[in-house]
Design an enzyme around this catalytic site. Sequence first.
Site, mmCIF file in Angstrom:
data_model
loop_
_atom_site.group_PDB
_atom_site.id
_atom_site.type_symbol
_atom_site.label_atom_id
_atom_site.label_comp_id
_atom_site.label_asym_id
_atom_site.label_seq_id
_atom_site.Cartn_x
_atom_site.Cartn_y
_atom_site.Cartn_z
ATOM 1 N N ALA A 1 10.213 12.039 -4.930
ATOM 2 C CA ALA A 1 10.814 10.902 -4.635
ATOM 3 C C ALA A 1 12.029 10.417 -5.322
ATOM 4 C CB ALA A 1 9.732 9.839 -4.666
ATOM 5 N N GLU A 2 12.022 10.679 -6.657
ATOM 6 C CA GLU A 2 12.893 10.271 -7.707
ATOM 7 C C GLU A 2 14.411 11.072 -7.603
ATOM 8 O OE1 GLU A 2 12.930 7.747 -9.788
ATOM 9 O OE2 GLU A 2 11.147 7.130 -9.701
ATOM 10 N N SER A 3 14.280 12.480 -7.250
ATOM 11 C CA SER A 3 15.422 13.472 -7.453
ATOM 12 C C SER A 3 15.513 14.516 -6.510
ATOM 13 C CB SER A 3 15.504 13.925 -8.870
ATOM 14 O OG SER A 3 14.514 14.888 -9.117
ATOM 15 N N TYR B 1 9.270 2.592 -2.292
ATOM 16 C CA TYR B 1 8.922 3.548 -3.213
ATOM 17 C C TYR B 1 7.531 3.912 -3.285
ATOM 18 C CZ TYR B 1 8.836 6.289 -7.641
ATOM 19 O OH TYR B 1 8.711 7.067 -8.624
#
Length: 190
Positions: free
Chosen positions: A92-94, A180
């Site tokens: 999800a982040e990168s 998120y």
Amino acid sequence: MRKKIFFYVAFFLFSEVLSADIYKYVSPDGKVYYTDRPAHRFYKRIIRTRPSSYNWAVGRMKGNKQKYNDIIAQAASKHQVDEKLVHAVIQAESAYHAQAISSAGAVGLMQLMPETAKRYGVRDRTDPVQNINGGTRYLKDLLKMFNSNLTLAVAAYNAGEGAVKKYNNSIPPYPETRNYVKQVLALYHK
């Protein structure tokens, strides 16, 4: 060009010399969009590229995921955090890109902010081992802080533990954080 993404990232860069910053948007219904041409201000830059430096393609994320599997497994075991959760946060982040940089200044696979990196002894946020270990320790602390409540720990990873506490130990009413949490939990339960 926008492409709907649920569990993988498709970057469309067609030549070795073509490059562009990559932006991410999570819609109110939880769908995730990636583009090199943001249509509105709610897109957040997640990857800053330099001319001729990067050629992201479909399937690249899977290769990167494999590349970091051992590091993730070791960090998860060392810090007693579910390996699937670490993978979900990194995706999800990168999207498994160690050089990812957000518009807010978060860097690396687990998108560590400078203060968080310092708190967990991460000197080089782009170093996968340091980044994953620091981010995993942060997840462990958040899980402990919120009595193993996965939803609150994930919300705090995105918005900060202060925001979760401010809203009486609930998900802050920020659309980005709510989306998120949905995204990470969907990836975690996949």
